[in-house]
Write an enzyme that holds these catalytic residues in place. Structure first.
Site, short mmCIF file in Angstrom:
data_model
loop_
_atom_site.label_atom_id
_atom_site.label_comp_id
_atom_site.label_asym_id
_atom_site.label_seq_id
_atom_site.Cartn_x
_atom_site.Cartn_y
_atom_site.Cartn_z
N GLU A 263 -3.51 64.83 -55.12
CA GLU A 263 -3.06 66.07 -55.79
C GLU A 263 -2.21 66.91 -54.85
O GLU A 263 -2.61 68.01 -54.47
CB GLU A 263 -4.28 66.92 -56.17
CG GLU A 263 -5.25 66.27 -57.09
CD GLU A 263 -6.55 67.05 -57.21
OE1 GLU A 263 -7.23 66.85 -58.21
OE2 GLU A 263 -6.87 67.85 -56.30
N PRO A 264 -1.03 66.45 -54.47
CA PRO A 264 -0.22 67.28 -53.57
C PRO A 264 0.39 68.48 -54.29
O PRO A 264 0.77 68.39 -55.46
CB PRO A 264 0.89 66.33 -53.10
CG PRO A 264 0.79 65.10 -53.92
CD PRO A 264 -0.38 65.20 -54.85
N GLY A 265 0.44 69.59 -53.58
CA GLY A 265 1.20 70.75 -54.04
C GLY A 265 2.36 70.93 -53.06
O GLY A 265 3.51 70.60 -53.34
N CYS A 333 7.39 99.52 -47.47
CA CYS A 333 6.83 100.54 -46.59
C CYS A 333 5.45 100.06 -46.20
O CYS A 333 4.43 100.50 -46.76
CB CYS A 333 6.77 101.88 -47.30
SG CYS A 333 8.41 102.50 -47.64
N TYR A 371 3.57 78.14 -52.79
CA TYR A 371 2.77 79.32 -52.46
C TYR A 371 3.65 80.51 -52.07
O TYR A 371 3.30 81.28 -51.17
CB TYR A 371 1.74 79.00 -51.36
CG TYR A 371 0.89 77.81 -51.72
CD1 TYR A 371 -0.03 77.89 -52.75
CD2 TYR A 371 1.04 76.59 -51.07
CE1 TYR A 371 -0.79 76.79 -53.12
CE2 TYR A 371 0.29 75.48 -51.43
CZ TYR A 371 -0.62 75.59 -52.46
OH TYR A 371 -1.36 74.50 -52.83
C1 LIG Z 1 -4.54 73.60 -53.56
C2 LIG Z 1 -5.11 72.30 -53.96
C3 LIG Z 1 -4.36 71.13 -53.80
C4 LIG Z 1 -3.00 71.10 -53.17
O1 LIG Z 1 -2.99 71.48 -51.83
P1 LIG Z 1 -1.62 71.37 -51.00
O2 LIG Z 1 -2.01 71.78 -49.62
O3 LIG Z 1 -0.66 72.32 -51.63
O4 LIG Z 1 -1.16 69.97 -51.08
C5 LIG Z 1 -4.92 69.96 -54.27
N1 LIG Z 1 -6.14 69.93 -54.82
C6 LIG Z 1 -6.90 71.04 -54.98
C7 LIG Z 1 -8.23 70.95 -55.61
C8 LIG Z 1 -6.41 72.25 -54.54
O5 LIG Z 1 -7.16 73.35 -54.69
#
Ligand SMILES: *Cc1c(COP(=O)(O)O)cnc(C)c1O
Length: 415
Positions: A263-265, A333, A371
């Protein structure tokens, strides 16, 4: 010609001309390339790529990943709704939330998948969907993040079911005739790949005690290099190859072939986004002080530096020979509105040697796809939320989200 990642001087100028600054810009070609690399993860017995949409839930980005066949990791009931609106099939969405779901029955009836992140959440699932099948998030006892704040494993993390409580989880599942067919871990953001590999093995040892498990989900956290000299994780040849061998060995030991999910973000979006901004002022505090370049962007679009001393590349987009040490600040500010803090220390200033800035110069803050738009202090000082644009393959720009209007800032105020 000055260049900042995928943003050339000409593109930055076009963004400012069409949408004003500050403005987020994303790179379609880069987003697609990152997704294709991740899709090549060498899992031997099946693979699913989930986009952790909390990194950037913009509709334009969700649709792009949907069209490439990605699935979704949603962090809240609200993100489930956003993913559905973007056209993801319910069965391609899995909810992994710190907040117990308030709409679990609805999710279950639509076919949205659920990952129980605590014993309480598992109990809730059992009561809502007896006889169903569920995933559980386990804290295997070890975590790793780029900084402590982004670590989500080990005893100091509240995420997931602590591994010593596994028997309790199995008992809850049994009581409700629920099959735990998926096992999930996510140890942090910006994880050390060696720790990640150890956790893969620990997760498989847990899977060995869970006979119904058919899928191992190892979450995200894969490091990207935002700054020169940073080391990115090699998702396929290093981490992927390691996991491939672990899964083959598990099959030999346990007689079960597990499918793999990640699950990459960050990995998919971080370096495919930037903020185009303008230098609004340049001041200094004397010979023993600092030179400050003030931007029209800061914690309101890129909060990570103020929040945890995260480092983002900053490029002055004007060709000029003179260079100097500069601290970049935002327009709020708020003394903490600093874009160049010391690494990991938001309270310390770390000047950067850059092209001597002048008022009106275009600046690009890089590494801002993950993010940033998703996690910001929007509307502080009543600055409106910045627009988002997509750089298309032919060099044109598509507006994804308009700049917020002042009316929208106050529209929910009733008194
Ligand atoms: C945030 C999150 C991710 C992704 O994390 P990254 O560091 O952005 O790759 C994957 N799985 C879960 C459950 C998360 O909370």
């Amino acid at each position: 010609m000055t260049r900042a990642g995928f943003v050339t001087e000409a593109i930055a100028a076009k963004v400012r001309e069409q949408f004003g600054t500050p403005c987020y810009v994303y790179d379609r070609a880069g987003l697609e390339a990152a997704a294709r690399t991740a899709l090549a993860f060498p899992a031997p017995y099946g693979f699913t790529l989930r986009y952790a949409m909390k990194a950037n839930p913009s509709l334009g980005i969700l649709r792009l990943f949907r069209d490439l066949g990605l699935h979704i990791d949603a962090s809240s009931d609200y993100e489930v709704e956003r993913a559905l609106r973007a056209g993801f099939e319910p069965a391609r969405i899995q909810l992994t939330s710190q907040m117990p779901s308030r709409r679990l029955a609805e999710h279950v009836s639509r076919g949205v998948l659920f990952n129980a992140c605590s014993l309480h959440q598992l109990e809730q699932y059992g009561k809502t969907a007896p006889g169903g099948s569920v995933s559980v998030r386990v804290n295997a006892g070890l975590g790793s993040g780029g900084i402590n704040r982004t670590n989500t494993g080990g005893p100091a993390s509240s995420f997931g079911i602590w591994h010593e409580h596994l028997d309790e989880a199995l008992a809850i599942a049994k009581r409700h005739h629920v099959a735990i067919d998926r096992l999930h871990t996510h140890i942090g953001s910006g994880s050390d790949p060696e720790v990640w590999k150890r956790v893969a093995r620990m997760t498989l040892d847990i899977a060995a005690r869970m006979p119904d498990v058919t899928i191992m989900n190892m979450g995200g956290g894969y490091k990207v290099a935002r700054m020169d000299g940073e080391q990115a994780t090699d998702l396929t040849a290093d981490v992927g190859e390691h996991v491939r061998q672990e899964l083959i060995a598990f099959r030999e030991r346990e007689g079960r072939a597990l499918a793999m999910e990640i699950e990459p973000g960050t990995y998919l979006v971080a370096n495919n986004g930037a903020v185009v901004a303008t230098i609004i002022d340049v001041v200094d505090t004397g010979a023993d002080g600092y030179r400050f370049a003030k931007l029209d962007t800061g914690m309101t679009e890129v909060t990570r530096p103020s929040l945890y001393g995260a480092q983002h590349p900053i490029t002055v987009m004007t060709a000029r020979d003179q260079r100097e040490q500069v601290v970049f600040t935002g327009p709020c500010c708020e003394s903490g509105d600093i874009l160049t803090p010391a690494p990991g220390d938001p309270e310390a200033l770390a000047p950067r040697l850059v092209t001597a800035p002048q008022i009106g110069d275009l600046v690009v803050v890089g590494g801002a796809g993950a993010y940033c738009a998703a996690m910001s202090t929007i509307n502080y000082n009543s600055y409106p939320q910045a627009p988002e644009a997509m750089l298309e393959r032919d060099g044109s720009l598509t507006l994804l989200r308009r700049r917020q209007s002042l009316e929208q800032v106050w529209q929910n105020e009733v008194v």
